[in-house]
Design a protein around this motif. Sequence first.
Motif, PDB file in Angstrom:
ATOM      1  N   TYR A 174       1.070   3.401  10.127  1.00 51.01           N
ATOM      2  CA  TYR A 174       0.569   3.649   8.771  1.00 51.01           C
ATOM      3  C   TYR A 174      -0.715   4.460   8.791  1.00 51.01           C
ATOM      4  O   TYR A 174      -1.007   5.200   7.850  1.00 51.01           O
ATOM      5  CB  TYR A 174       0.451   2.361   7.954  1.00 51.01           C
ATOM      6  CG  TYR A 174      -0.634   1.372   8.286  1.00 51.01           C
ATOM      7  CD1 TYR A 174      -1.971   1.669   8.084  1.00 51.01           C
ATOM      8  CD2 TYR A 174      -0.314   0.084   8.721  1.00 51.01           C
ATOM      9  CE1 TYR A 174      -2.964   0.727   8.351  1.00 51.01           C
ATOM     10  CE2 TYR A 174      -1.298  -0.857   8.977  1.00 51.01           C
ATOM     11  CZ  TYR A 174      -2.628  -0.528   8.795  1.00 51.01           C
ATOM     12  OH  TYR A 174      -3.618  -1.456   9.051  1.00 51.01           O
ATOM     13  N   GLY A 223       0.422   7.959   8.775  1.00 48.53           N
ATOM     14  CA  GLY A 223       1.204   8.382   7.621  1.00 48.53           C
ATOM     15  C   GLY A 223       2.691   8.363   7.863  1.00 48.53           C
ATOM     16  O   GLY A 223       3.448   9.079   7.200  1.00 48.53           O
ATOM     17  N   ASN A 258       0.836  -1.205   0.000  1.00 50.00           N
ATOM     18  CA  ASN A 258       0.000   0.000   0.000  1.00 50.00           C
ATOM     19  C   ASN A 258       0.867   1.251   0.000  1.00 50.00           C
ATOM     20  O   ASN A 258       1.961   1.265   0.574  1.00 50.00           O
ATOM     21  CB  ASN A 258      -0.890  -0.003   1.242  1.00 50.00           C
ATOM     22  CG  ASN A 258      -1.697  -1.281   1.359  1.00 50.00           C
ATOM     23  OD1 ASN A 258      -2.668  -1.481   0.655  1.00 50.00           O
ATOM     24  ND2 ASN A 258      -1.276  -2.170   2.257  1.00 50.00           N
ATOM     25  N   SER A 315       4.443  12.935   0.873  1.00 43.01           N
ATOM     26  CA  SER A 315       5.070  11.631   0.636  1.00 43.01           C
ATOM     27  C   SER A 315       5.512  11.542  -0.811  1.00 43.01           C
ATOM     28  O   SER A 315       4.813  11.995  -1.716  1.00 43.01           O
ATOM     29  CB  SER A 315       4.074  10.503   0.925  1.00 43.01           C
ATOM     30  OG  SER A 315       4.573   9.256   0.452  1.00 43.01           O
ATOM     31  N   ASN A 373      -4.649   5.786   3.795  1.00 43.47           N
ATOM     32  CA  ASN A 373      -3.518   6.234   2.974  1.00 43.47           C
ATOM     33  C   ASN A 373      -3.783   7.535   2.226  1.00 43.47           C
ATOM     34  O   ASN A 373      -2.953   7.997   1.457  1.00 43.47           O
ATOM     35  CB  ASN A 373      -3.126   5.143   1.971  1.00 43.47           C
ATOM     36  CG  ASN A 373      -4.264   4.785   1.015  1.00 43.47           C
ATOM     37  OD1 ASN A 373      -5.375   5.297   1.137  1.00 43.47           O
ATOM     38  ND2 ASN A 373      -3.987   3.908   0.077  1.00 43.47           N
ATOM     39  N   ASN A 422       1.226   5.494   0.690  1.00 45.24           N
ATOM     40  CA  ASN A 422       0.745   6.709   1.342  1.00 45.24           C
ATOM     41  C   ASN A 422       0.719   7.811   0.282  1.00 45.24           C
ATOM     42  O   ASN A 422       1.767   8.248  -0.185  1.00 45.24           O
ATOM     43  CB  ASN A 422       1.699   7.078   2.486  1.00 45.24           C
ATOM     44  CG  ASN A 422       1.346   8.398   3.146  1.00 45.24           C
ATOM     45  OD1 ASN A 422       0.311   8.998   2.865  1.00 45.24           O
ATOM     46  ND2 ASN A 422       2.210   8.852   4.037  1.00 45.24           N
TER      47      ASN A 422
END
Length: 517
Positions: free
Chosen positions: A405, A408, A281, A288, A440, A283
């Motif tokens: 997660y 973030g 997955n 990011s 995310n 972000n």
Amino acid sequence: MRSTVRLRILITCGVLVAAGVGGWQLLPSDGVRTDPITVGTTDEVTSLDPAGAYDAGSWAMYSNVFQSLLTFKPGLSQPVPDAAESCRFVGTKLTTYQCTLRDDLTFASGRKVTAGDVKYSFERMLRIKTDVGPQPLFPTLKNVSAEGRTVTFHLSGRDATFPLKVATGAGSIVDKDHYPADRLRTDSAVDGSGPYVLKEYKEGKSARLEPNPRYRGAVTKAGHTVLVKYYAQSEDLADAWKAKEVQVTHRQLPPDFISTLGTKDGTRVTEAESAEIRNLNFNVRPGSPMADKAARQAVAAVLDRPAITEGAYKGTVEPLYSLIPQGFVGHSTAFFDVYPEPSRKKAAAILKDAGIKTPVEFTLGVRKDATYVAEAAEIKRQLNGTGLFEVKVLEADWKSFQKGYAKGDYDAYPVGWLPDFPDSDSFTAPLVGSGNTLHNGFSSKRIDELIASTQQYSDRGRATTDFKEIQNEVALDVPLVPLWQKKDYVLSTDAVTGSQYLSDGTGIWRLWELSWI
């Protein structure tokens, strides 16, 4: 999920004697073992409060100590009444769902379960809205009303999958006298009405479950006392099995251990088709490096799934090239169609056309476990080997990893996923819908429209085209990259029967099926 689950007993040593049980068998017969059956697992309970967790370990516990209005019988894809006497959609719009509560339910404390408790349970889950809670599962739920024994759910749009969601751990009914309305309960006790009572709980170590004599519902056989032992890593679970500390193991054994399983005296192995998948997955929040779609596409262009499945997983999992796994309506090979083979050349062209400077530096979060760390190391090796990326791996224990997660803290992070219910919607709305459980930051108006479209069909086959289009969109936008799909393995000694019914991919852990021979 398929309407039936194909179970294959690979190894059977000893003679199994099956005995049917009608109703609760409260007292053991002479000569029957009364010591607990010990079950080992690496799935961690992150919260005993159903409003505070959306993970396999917690939901496995919930399916034993709480009731939902509906539940899943082994091998069936449609839910049946549990705490409810009956449930149905009102009218043809699929926007009003109504259940009549059974009149003979009590919590383990002895207090009668009411429709008000059901309303309270759903409302507090939506109100508390924790970072890792199950509220993303109910985007169409506007409000709940209760009158007498009737509970009515009012939805903002058509949702044929709503009954399936009610049957999950997110639909667990709690005692409103013991669960605060605006915050999670934090002690180690449980007040539910499920088939078991939680008698003792040591966080991260063990849970002792005893049959609940007050239970009334879909489960019609008596359970046996069970001691669940939790292990931090898969190697620890394998060591416990070898040392005969547990009689049953389920999730997760090391791949090299599974790959070498052979005929051993006293061992039974059940292999079942599973819907467990794992995705890398991303972000996509601002700040990011993976907020840029081209960077995500470039990762997808170079990932070599067979190298991951044969390396870290010793061939015990199969490469997956779609959001929806094999065996579910709408399964496709969207990622293979767009990225047919690992290609540094294609990745470099994608990055160059987007004006992205290389190497792209990003963090890869991973749960501390030898297998997952090996997987992360292989991903890092592949990406860094192209010279286009510079990956830094960050390890964390499961709870810290989940919180990380959600906040973030990582640019990318692999997470396993088990469906909440046996329908393709369980792989779309929670994973790529706006406000998804992965936190995310991904949102796509087109995908949201397609998800809503799939939910309008009672005949799920009619949603096939929309599910395939969702996967095409995901392959182009790349909020995640599917990595693999696996089978489910349950080990038990020849002294225990019922292990083949423990799990079937619906998220329900049927500990009550286990008994001594």
